[in-house]
Design an enzyme around this catalytic site. Structure first.
Site, mmCIF file in Angstrom:
data_model
loop_
_atom_site.group_PDB
_atom_site.id
_atom_site.type_symbol
_atom_site.label_atom_id
_atom_site.label_comp_id
_atom_site.label_asym_id
_atom_site.label_seq_id
_atom_site.Cartn_x
_atom_site.Cartn_y
_atom_site.Cartn_z
ATOM 1 C CE LYS A 1 -4.342 -1.464 0.302
ATOM 2 N NZ LYS A 1 -5.374 -1.071 -0.676
ATOM 3 C CG ASP B 1 -9.353 -1.228 -6.586
ATOM 4 O OD1 ASP B 1 -10.538 -1.566 -6.799
ATOM 5 O OD2 ASP B 1 -8.843 -1.309 -5.449
ATOM 6 C CE LYS C 1 -10.483 -4.255 -4.226
ATOM 7 N NZ LYS C 1 -10.198 -2.961 -3.587
ATOM 8 C CD GLU D 1 -4.922 -2.342 -6.782
ATOM 9 O OE1 GLU D 1 -4.098 -3.261 -6.553
ATOM 10 O OE2 GLU D 1 -6.000 -2.268 -6.199
ATOM 11 C CG ASP E 1 -3.891 -0.282 -4.119
ATOM 12 O OD1 ASP E 1 -4.094 0.725 -4.840
ATOM 13 O OD2 ASP E 1 -4.807 -0.908 -3.540
HETATM 14 MG MG MG Z 1 -6.846 -1.193 -4.590
#
Ligand code: MG
Length: 355
Positions: free
Chosen positions: A161, A240, A264, A215, A189
């Protein structure tokens, strides 16, 4: 076959380690389990979890949305999945996690009726998939320590992250790469945290550190920004938050904005829409990753079956259940050895729920 009842309830999921934030600590989170029963007595389970800053949903909005949708769905055939999604979409816009919970329960029913595990119902032959594990934002030292622990547990893929401070992001990745060596797959990400201009500079450095995908570098709405970054980036760019629906996927591929889409179930409304997004991606040369919210074994089983059944999913990011204690109420679906999730051979999801 006919849907007879749809019920939903909150279930508490206890975290293995409290998440400490500035104003306190979080010890558990709640999810919504949906139970659909047919007139023939087949029961299917699904799950919806709210993430207010992604889908705008909470457990309470999911419970109330399922209440609205069920009135339109009782009496329909669970196999009429395309029709059911169009009924759900014209009854209630958005509320993707509530729709996903119903969708997953219907696939569970279809698998049970067909006497097939879900991965086979979806057309696949693989009965397992590999997930990454995520390193959360911390100091570069903390993040490196976490990455080493993940590698020690046998994982080959790490998602890092980033997006708060671009210089620290690069420093953290540099230290992680030094610590884990050249063979561990790293993805970043940024969660919309960089500008388009900054992204080009940062991604160049990330590429030199052997990062294999980035991402959501820029805000969700900035499709032109994604396309610009992709045109300059030496490594694949993944969407995303820019991709919730099949329509979003179509826009992204038309604009040549992405190499990979992070699907997702909670963003798109479940397996049916996820399959549509994957088809749009695959037929346009775009690969997919399946990501997750803080989902339990129910939705993770559904996601793992989807990844296992579609080779266009080159990454699985189904790590949420690693953060929870095993729930006495929700069991089965898959067994886990290191990063590998091996799917149940029981029919449908193979999930057992006390509900
Ligand atoms: Mg993400």
């Amino acid at each position: 076959m006919i849907i007879k009842t749809i019920e939903a309830k909150k279930v508490n999921l206890e975290l293995l380690h409290p998440v400490v934030v500035a104003i306190g600590s979080i010890h558990s989170c709640e999810t919504v389990v949906v139970k659909v029963e047919t007139e023939e007595g087949i029961v299917g389970y699904g799950e919806g979890i709210g993430v207010t800053f992604v889908t705008g949903e909470t457990v309470d909005t999911i419970l109330s949305a399922v209440g609205v949708l069920k009135n339109e769905l009782i009496g329909l055939d669970p196999f009429a999945i395309d029709h059911i999604h169009s009924v759900m979409d014209r009854t209630l816009i958005h509320n993707a996690s509530a729709k996903a919970a119903i969708d997953i329960a219907l696939y569970d029913i279809m698998g049970k009726h067909a006497k097939m595990p879900l991965y086979r119902l979806l057309g696949g032959i693989a009965d397992q998939m590999e997930t990454d594990l995520t390193v959360m934002i911390g100091t570069p030292e903390e993040m490196t320590e976490e990455a080493l622990q993940i590698v020690g547990r046998g994982f080959h893929h790490i998602k890092i992250k980033a997006g708060l401070h671009s210089e620290e992001d690069v420093e953290a990745v540099r230290r992680i790469r030094e610590a884990v060596g050249p063979h561990i797959h790293l993805k970043i990400d940024a969660n919309q945290g960089w500008s388009a201009g900054d992204s080009i500079r940062i991604i160049q450095k990330m590429a030199e550190l052997g990062v294999e995908a980035v991402e959501q570098p820029v805000p969700a709405w900035d499709i032109d920004g994604l396309a610009y970054i992709r045109s300059k980036s030496p490594i694949p760019i993944m969407a995303d938050e820019s991709c919730f629906s099949p329509q979003d996927a179509a826009k992204l591929v038309k604009k040549d904005a992405v190499d990979i889409i992070n699907i997702k179930l909670m963003k798109c409304g479940g397996l049916y829409r996820a399959l549509q997004i994957n088809t749009i991606a695959e037929t346009n040369g775009v690969r997919c990753m399946l990501g997750c919210m803080m989902e339990s074994r129910i939705s993770i089983s559904a996601g793992a079956a989807l990844v296992a059944s579609r080779p266009n999913f080159i990454y699985g990011d189904l790590d949420s259940f690693f953060y929870f204690k095993e729930s006495p109420e929700i069991r089965g679906g898959f067994t886990c050895t290191g990063p590998r999730l091996k799917l149940s051979e029981e029919y449908g999801l193979g999930i057992k729920v006390d509900f």
